[in-house]
Scaffold this motif. Structure first.
Motif, PDB file in Angstrom:
ATOM      1  N   GLU A  71       7.830  -6.524  25.573  1.00  0.00           N
ATOM      2  CA  GLU A  71       7.035  -5.431  26.143  1.00  0.00           C
ATOM      3  C   GLU A  71       7.721  -4.065  26.042  1.00  0.00           C
ATOM      4  OE1 GLU A  71       5.373  -9.115  27.250  1.00  0.00           O
ATOM      5  OE2 GLU A  71       7.431  -8.404  27.524  1.00  0.00           O
ATOM      6  N   LEU A 130       4.458   7.735  32.861  1.00  0.00           N
ATOM      7  CA  LEU A 130       4.455   6.299  32.588  1.00  0.00           C
ATOM      8  C   LEU A 130       5.789   5.657  32.957  1.00  0.00           C
ATOM      9  CD1 LEU A 130       2.754   5.725  29.110  1.00  0.00           C
ATOM     10  CD2 LEU A 130       2.135   4.610  31.250  1.00  0.00           C
ATOM     11  N   PHE A 145       4.645   1.402  35.517  1.00  0.00           N
ATOM     12  CA  PHE A 145       4.848   0.829  34.185  1.00  0.00           C
ATOM     13  C   PHE A 145       6.339   0.777  33.840  1.00  0.00           C
ATOM     14  CE2 PHE A 145       5.404   1.577  29.573  1.00  0.00           C
ATOM     15  CZ  PHE A 145       4.814   0.422  29.087  1.00  0.00           C
ATOM     16  N   ALA A 191       8.184  -1.705  35.989  1.00  0.00           N
ATOM     17  CA  ALA A 191       7.891  -3.089  35.598  1.00  0.00           C
ATOM     18  C   ALA A 191       8.708  -3.488  34.375  1.00  0.00           C
ATOM     19  CB  ALA A 191       6.397  -3.251  35.320  1.00  0.00           C
ATOM     20  N   LEU A 192       8.855  -2.573  33.424  1.00  0.00           N
ATOM     21  CA  LEU A 192       9.668  -2.870  32.242  1.00  0.00           C
ATOM     22  C   LEU A 192      11.126  -3.102  32.630  1.00  0.00           C
ATOM     23  CD1 LEU A 192       8.452  -0.427  29.417  1.00  0.00           C
ATOM     24  CD2 LEU A 192       8.012  -2.880  29.621  1.00  0.00           C
ATOM     25  N   ILE A 252       1.641  -6.410  32.072  1.00  0.00           N
ATOM     26  CA  ILE A 252       2.262  -5.148  31.658  1.00  0.00           C
ATOM     27  C   ILE A 252       1.245  -4.261  30.947  1.00  0.00           C
ATOM     28  CG2 ILE A 252       4.047  -4.098  30.222  1.00  0.00           C
ATOM     29  CD1 ILE A 252       5.209  -5.455  32.620  1.00  0.00           C
ATOM     30  N   ASP A 301      -1.964  -4.236  31.336  1.00  0.00           N
ATOM     31  CA  ASP A 301      -2.912  -3.731  32.327  1.00  0.00           C
ATOM     32  C   ASP A 301      -2.319  -2.551  33.097  1.00  0.00           C
ATOM     33  OD1 ASP A 301      -4.802  -5.569  31.607  1.00  0.00           O
ATOM     34  OD2 ASP A 301      -4.411  -6.948  33.262  1.00  0.00           O
ATOM     35  N   ILE A 302      -1.027  -2.643  33.450  1.00  0.00           N
ATOM     36  CA  ILE A 302      -0.384  -1.527  34.146  1.00  0.00           C
ATOM     37  C   ILE A 302      -0.379  -0.298  33.252  1.00  0.00           C
ATOM     38  CG2 ILE A 302       1.770  -0.672  35.143  1.00  0.00           C
ATOM     39  CD1 ILE A 302       2.432  -3.563  35.922  1.00  0.00           C
ATOM     40  N   TYR A 303      -0.029  -0.484  31.987  1.00  0.00           N
ATOM     41  CA  TYR A 303      -0.034   0.630  31.035  1.00  0.00           C
ATOM     42  C   TYR A 303      -1.412   1.274  30.973  1.00  0.00           C
ATOM     43  CZ  TYR A 303      -0.748   2.875  26.537  1.00  0.00           C
ATOM     44  OH  TYR A 303      -1.121   3.762  25.556  1.00  0.00           O
ATOM     45  N   ARG A 304      -2.451   0.470  30.812  1.00  0.00           N
ATOM     46  CA  ARG A 304      -3.804   1.013  30.655  1.00  0.00           C
ATOM     47  C   ARG A 304      -4.279   1.714  31.918  1.00  0.00           C
ATOM     48  NH1 ARG A 304      -5.863  -4.077  26.979  1.00  0.00           N
ATOM     49  NH2 ARG A 304      -5.481  -3.060  24.964  1.00  0.00           N
ATOM     50  N   ARG A 305      -3.929   1.162  33.077  1.00  0.00           N
ATOM     51  CA  ARG A 305      -4.316   1.823  34.349  1.00  0.00           C
ATOM     52  C   ARG A 305      -3.631   3.174  34.473  1.00  0.00           C
ATOM     53  NH1 ARG A 305      -3.603  -3.309  36.779  1.00  0.00           N
ATOM     54  NH2 ARG A 305      -1.629  -2.615  37.711  1.00  0.00           N
ATOM     55  N   GLU A 306      -2.358   3.216  34.108  1.00  0.00           N
ATOM     56  CA  GLU A 306      -1.620   4.489  34.217  1.00  0.00           C
ATOM     57  C   GLU A 306      -2.132   5.519  33.228  1.00  0.00           C
ATOM     58  OE1 GLU A 306       0.915   5.231  36.607  1.00  0.00           O
ATOM     59  OE2 GLU A 306      -0.173   3.493  37.398  1.00  0.00           O
TER      60      GLU A 306
END
Length: 326
Positions: free
Chosen positions: A96, A115, A120, A123-124, A315, A317-322
């Motif tokens: 990721e 981001l 995001f 989480a990484l 991960i 989904d978090i990216y896309r939401r942000e």
């Protein structure tokens, strides 16, 4: 070469020395990451009241990115306690991390910082915990551009059938394949020679590396595409981290974040001066039109979609939401 920030005061307490290095070797002290590490050392010294001392080395851990990570994980004599690592190296631990290297996943510095400094990015970094490493903060190299000799890169398909050097990592290889390039994966150490010999005629890099490698001697133009963002993680050996008190961990975490903001500001300032310096060295700087840039984004959509399928959906989904917030 070793730069040691001396403690302000000892207060009779044992002084602990920690080492931090960059992933590249022989960096000059005026480079943003080197200045960022020096600032990190100053903040740690200040906020720990001299209890912690950080030594900053201009050299690095020898070997490939994978070997560097193994050295950091193993710790012990000769190994650093903390290291700056880029996402192409970290993706070998957790795929990721590769997301930030994909083409056009971010459209500007503000979005990239939001981001990485938000859910995001956290989480990484948390995914390093199972690998004997602890992620503290995100720094950067900035956006990558494309340099050429001969025909400049001004239209989306101008690299078709031309030998282009890329970082030998999947995200970069596939990106330039969809642009029609004859992709050649080479480490940075071999880049200048390959350009000089004509084995390759184009490459992508951030401004500081174009200058550091004297690529202006063997390339005539740079095209401003901002197609890929180079993020740097400040990473600690987990065994070293766990031995620290909670107070000292907080000092290091805060220092990494504060020094990271300083380092990013330096990168932004450097972009302007570096572009001007490249022009002084004879390079022509081209800016893509809105239409041609849109074509690049469209051409590389398949790469983003292909790679997103390989990642943990949480991960992604978090990216896309942000991204949707920006």
């Amino acid at each position: 070469m070793l730069f040691i920030v001396q403690p302000l005061v000892g207060h009779g307490q044992p002084v602990q020395t920690l080492t931090i290095v960059e992933y590249r070797s022989h960096m000059s002290p005026d480079q943003p990451t080197m200045r960022g590490m020096a600032r990190f050392a100053d903040i740690v010294n200040r906020d720990s009241h001299g209890r912690l001392v950080v030594s900053v080395s201009a050299d690095t851990v020898p070997g490939s990115p994978g070997e560097q990570i193994k050295t950091l994980q193993a710790g012990g004599p000769g190994a650093p306690d903390l290291m700056l690592l880029v996402t192409p190296a970290l993706r070998h631990l957790e795929s990721e991390f590769e997301i930030m290297d994909l083409p056009f996943v971010v459209r500007g510095e503000r979005q990239a910082h939001a981001l990485l400094d938000g859910p995001f990015g956290r989480a990484l970094l948390s995914r390093l915990d199972g690998h004997g490493l602890t992620g503290l903060a995100w720094w950067e190299n900035g956006f990558r551009q494309i340099t050429t000799s001969g025909q400049p890169f001004r239209h989306a398909l101008d690299l078709a059938n031309r030998p282009v050097r890329v970082i030998p990592e999947p995200a970069f290889v596939e990106t330039f394949k969809v642009l029609g390039a004859d992709v050649v994966g080479l480490p940075y150490s071999e880049l200048y020679g390959a350009l000089k010999s004509g084995r390759i005629v184009a490459e992508d890099n951030f401004y500081s590396q174009i200058l550091a490698g004297h690529l202006y001697d063997v390339q005539s133009a740079v095209s401003v595409t901002n197609h890929s963002y180079s993020a740097i993680a400040v990473v600690a050996n987990s065994a070293v981290w766990r031995k620290l008190t909670v107070q000292d961990r907080n000092v290091l975490q805060h220092a990494a974040l504060e020094a990271g903001r300083f380092e990013r500001d330096l990168i932004r300032e450097q972009v302007k001066t570096n572009r001007a310096e490249l022009e002084r060295h004879g390079m022509t700087v081209y800016t893509f039109t809105t239409g041609e840039l849109a074509k690049l984004v469209s051409l590389t959509e398949s790469v983003r979609q292909q790679f997103f399928l390989n990642y943990d959906p949480t991960i992604v989904d978090i990216y896309r939401r942000e991204i949707a917030k920006r």
